[in-house]
Design a protein around this motif. Sequence first.
Motif, PDB file in Angstrom:
ATOM      1  N   ASP A   1      10.211  -1.593  13.490  1.00  0.00           N
ATOM      2  CA  ASP A   1      10.549  -1.723  14.913  1.00  0.00           C
ATOM      3  C   ASP A   1      10.035  -3.069  15.406  1.00  0.00           C
ATOM      4  OD1 ASP A   1      11.073  -1.477  17.593  1.00  0.00           O
ATOM      5  OD2 ASP A   1      10.359   0.586  17.742  1.00  0.00           O
ATOM      6  N   ALA A   2      10.844  -4.122  15.212  1.00  0.00           N
ATOM      7  CA  ALA A   2      10.407  -5.477  15.561  1.00  0.00           C
ATOM      8  C   ALA A   2      10.181  -5.627  17.060  1.00  0.00           C
ATOM      9  CB  ALA A   2      11.444  -6.489  15.074  1.00  0.00           C
ATOM     10  N   ARG A   3      10.973  -4.927  17.868  1.00  0.00           N
ATOM     11  CA  ARG A   3      10.827  -5.042  19.320  1.00  0.00           C
ATOM     12  C   ARG A   3       9.484  -4.480  19.779  1.00  0.00           C
ATOM     13  NH1 ARG A   3      15.624  -2.619  22.806  1.00  0.00           N
ATOM     14  NH2 ARG A   3      16.673  -4.182  21.527  1.00  0.00           N
ATOM     15  N   ARG A   4       9.134  -3.319  19.294  1.00  0.00           N
ATOM     16  CA  ARG A   4       7.845  -2.705  19.655  1.00  0.00           C
ATOM     17  C   ARG A   4       6.684  -3.558  19.155  1.00  0.00           C
ATOM     18  NH1 ARG A   4       5.463   1.452  16.448  1.00  0.00           N
ATOM     19  NH2 ARG A   4       3.723   2.509  17.486  1.00  0.00           N
ATOM     20  N   LEU A   5       6.835  -4.096  17.968  1.00  0.00           N
ATOM     21  CA  LEU A   5       5.814  -4.975  17.398  1.00  0.00           C
ATOM     22  C   LEU A   5       5.654  -6.225  18.260  1.00  0.00           C
ATOM     23  CD1 LEU A   5       3.899  -5.597  15.069  1.00  0.00           C
ATOM     24  CD2 LEU A   5       5.849  -6.394  13.740  1.00  0.00           C
ATOM     25  N   ASN A   6       6.769  -6.789  18.714  1.00  0.00           N
ATOM     26  CA  ASN A   6       6.739  -7.980  19.560  1.00  0.00           C
ATOM     27  C   ASN A   6       6.045  -7.695  20.891  1.00  0.00           C
ATOM     28  OD1 ASN A   6       9.276 -10.591  19.872  1.00  0.00           O
ATOM     29  ND2 ASN A   6       7.199 -10.522  20.652  1.00  0.00           N
ATOM     30  N   ILE A   7       6.278  -6.498  21.443  1.00  0.00           N
ATOM     31  CA  ILE A   7       5.619  -6.121  22.696  1.00  0.00           C
ATOM     32  C   ILE A   7       4.104  -6.099  22.519  1.00  0.00           C
ATOM     33  CG2 ILE A   7       5.268  -4.221  24.330  1.00  0.00           C
ATOM     34  CD1 ILE A   7       8.219  -3.477  23.892  1.00  0.00           C
ATOM     35  N   ALA A   8       3.641  -5.517  21.425  1.00  0.00           N
ATOM     36  CA  ALA A   8       2.204  -5.462  21.161  1.00  0.00           C
ATOM     37  C   ALA A   8       1.629  -6.867  20.990  1.00  0.00           C
ATOM     38  CB  ALA A   8       1.933  -4.621  19.914  1.00  0.00           C
ATOM     39  N   GLN A   9       2.373  -7.737  20.317  1.00  0.00           N
ATOM     40  CA  GLN A   9       1.901  -9.111  20.126  1.00  0.00           C
ATOM     41  C   GLN A   9       1.851  -9.867  21.449  1.00  0.00           C
ATOM     42  OE1 GLN A   9       4.880 -10.195  17.251  1.00  0.00           O
ATOM     43  NE2 GLN A   9       3.558  -9.760  15.500  1.00  0.00           N
ATOM     44  N   ASP A  10       2.858  -9.653  22.293  1.00  0.00           N
ATOM     45  CA  ASP A  10       2.849 -10.305  23.600  1.00  0.00           C
ATOM     46  C   ASP A  10       1.684  -9.819  24.458  1.00  0.00           C
ATOM     47  OD1 ASP A  10       5.085 -11.710  22.888  1.00  0.00           O
ATOM     48  OD2 ASP A  10       6.261 -11.140  24.644  1.00  0.00           O
ATOM     49  N   CYS A  11       1.343  -8.547  24.316  1.00  0.00           N
ATOM     50  CA  CYS A  11       0.186  -8.029  25.052  1.00  0.00           C
ATOM     51  C   CYS A  11      -1.099  -8.734  24.608  1.00  0.00           C
ATOM     52  CB  CYS A  11       0.048  -6.521  24.835  1.00  0.00           C
ATOM     53  SG  CYS A  11       1.261  -5.520  25.738  1.00  0.00           S
ATOM     54  N   GLU A  12      -1.222  -8.969  23.316  1.00  0.00           N
ATOM     55  CA  GLU A  12      -2.410  -9.663  22.800  1.00  0.00           C
ATOM     56  C   GLU A  12      -2.514 -11.072  23.376  1.00  0.00           C
ATOM     57  OE1 GLU A  12      -3.548 -11.955  18.776  1.00  0.00           O
ATOM     58  OE2 GLU A  12      -3.063  -9.835  18.448  1.00  0.00           O
ATOM     59  N   ILE A  13      -1.369 -11.767  23.453  1.00  0.00           N
ATOM     60  CA  ILE A  13      -1.369 -13.151  23.934  1.00  0.00           C
ATOM     61  C   ILE A  13      -1.485 -13.219  25.455  1.00  0.00           C
ATOM     62  CG2 ILE A  13       0.049 -15.227  24.173  1.00  0.00           C
ATOM     63  CD1 ILE A  13       1.237 -14.600  21.432  1.00  0.00           C
ATOM     64  N   ASN A  14      -0.643 -12.458  26.146  1.00  0.00           N
ATOM     65  CA  ASN A  14      -0.500 -12.658  27.583  1.00  0.00           C
ATOM     66  C   ASN A  14      -1.738 -12.301  28.383  1.00  0.00           C
ATOM     67  OD1 ASN A  14       2.072 -13.636  27.240  1.00  0.00           O
ATOM     68  ND2 ASN A  14       3.104 -11.717  27.758  1.00  0.00           N
ATOM     69  N   ASP A  15      -2.517 -11.309  27.932  1.00  0.00           N
ATOM     70  CA  ASP A  15      -3.706 -11.007  28.735  1.00  0.00           C
ATOM     71  C   ASP A  15      -4.680 -12.185  28.707  1.00  0.00           C
ATOM     72  OD1 ASP A  15      -4.551 -10.689  26.148  1.00  0.00           O
ATOM     73  OD2 ASP A  15      -5.744  -8.895  26.533  1.00  0.00           O
ATOM     74  N   ASP A  16      -4.690 -12.959  27.603  1.00  0.00           N
ATOM     75  CA  ASP A  16      -5.527 -14.158  27.549  1.00  0.00           C
ATOM     76  C   ASP A  16      -4.952 -15.257  28.435  1.00  0.00           C
ATOM     77  OD1 ASP A  16      -7.309 -13.021  25.744  1.00  0.00           O
ATOM     78  OD2 ASP A  16      -6.152 -13.673  24.013  1.00  0.00           O
ATOM     79  N   LEU A  17      -3.628 -15.407  28.441  1.00  0.00           N
ATOM     80  CA  LEU A  17      -3.008 -16.454  29.241  1.00  0.00           C
ATOM     81  C   LEU A  17      -3.111 -16.152  30.732  1.00  0.00           C
ATOM     82  CD1 LEU A  17       0.190 -17.387  27.194  1.00  0.00           C
ATOM     83  CD2 LEU A  17      -2.203 -17.992  26.825  1.00  0.00           C
ATOM     84  N   ILE A  18      -3.017 -14.881  31.078  1.00  0.00           N
ATOM     85  CA  ILE A  18      -3.182 -14.491  32.482  1.00  0.00           C
ATOM     86  C   ILE A  18      -4.611 -14.755  32.943  1.00  0.00           C
ATOM     87  CG2 ILE A  18      -3.198 -12.518  34.061  1.00  0.00           C
ATOM     88  CD1 ILE A  18      -0.867 -11.383  32.330  1.00  0.00           C
ATOM     89  N   ALA A  19      -5.581 -14.414  32.062  1.00  0.00           N
ATOM     90  CA  ALA A  19      -6.980 -14.690  32.393  1.00  0.00           C
ATOM     91  C   ALA A  19      -7.218 -16.192  32.531  1.00  0.00           C
ATOM     92  CB  ALA A  19      -7.894 -14.108  31.324  1.00  0.00           C
TER      93      ALA A  19
END
Length: 393
Positions: free
Chosen positions: A93-111
């Motif tokens: 499930d590449a889409r679900r995997l991509n969502i998890a990866q974006d969560c890892e990145i974006n919370d740092d970028l938002i901070a």
Amino acid sequence: MTRLDTTKLLAARYRAASDRPYLASALYALTVVPSERVPTMGVDRQWRCYVSPGFVETTPVDQLAAVWIHEVSHLLRDHHGRAERLPAADQRDARRLNIAQDCEINDDLIADRLPLPEGRMEPRLFGLDPGGMFEAYLPRIPPSHEISLDCGSGAHGVPSPWEIADGPPRLGPVEAEALRRTTAEAMRAHQRARGSLPGGWQRWAEEVLEPTVDWRQVLTGAVREAAAWAGGAVDYTYRRPSRRTPALRGVVLPSLRRPLPRVAVVVDTSGSMGEAELDAALGEITGVLGEVGVRGNRVTVLACDADVHAVTKVTSVEDVTLAGGGGTDMRVGIEAALARPDRPGIVVVLTDGMTPWPEEPTSCRLIAALIGDLGQEPPSWVETVRVGDVNAP
């Protein structure tokens, strides 16, 4: 067909590199590939960045700069390489995997106060705590067919329809790894000079420059090597005659055999040791022994604090009796193991290290598996493995 506004796109990259100079080398390593097929921006494994002309036209420069950083983060964090180490079911499930990866990145970028476009994925949308890795997020993210998300094979590892096989310059795995290290060193220098670096990037840089060694792999290697060493001795046996016997009438020649070693595991059961940690680490040791063919009556576990309380021949962790709870002296357990009639060729000591050690080398291979980092280092002739979080995946 919308023409790519190259000036605007490169101005956004320049802004990203100027505001966060430690990412400059990685950002400028990306090769731009215009594509009408990519929804926004995405990257492949070769560090090519696919860009939608329409997305560039409608997105402000400050948000484009943030997306540049988002996409290069997938590659710096080796998301596609980490995705390949997941179970096959999670990779499908590449889409679900991509969502998890974006969560890892974006919370740092938002901070880091980066103005990401609307519709970004972040942990709070799924009731998750920030600061985690995508591998930890993935099990708690449900499959979704409503979210259209594709950052490319540089993220989830699966080639996207808009990726090209040949064409612009590409970055290979060796160059990519060197670039990751260069970026991590730039982050460390930036932090020393200015004293500020987002927490997520700080952790990443530390891991790249001072990688955490998987203690399970180290322990496996130590036990395998010790088993090979202890089993290296050969002896003659008449149970299976030599193949040369038929050539010598009336004479039976013995054959050589390579016996499996006997192993003793001395377990520290003093009051400072937690039972859950012991069970987990002991399970790793017995698992390794089983893999190399050492099991059953060839493995003995001795529960020891300042005295030996239980001696058990084991076939699995469930057979072990952990008794004790007093002071700590692993020398007693080692001596008891070597005094047994079925003398072991390998002794593994599982302890927190708060113990005295033999003053002289033992006559067998001695491995110390130290739980935690409070104990003193054993003598140099003891093979030592520092065991981290035994409950970590």
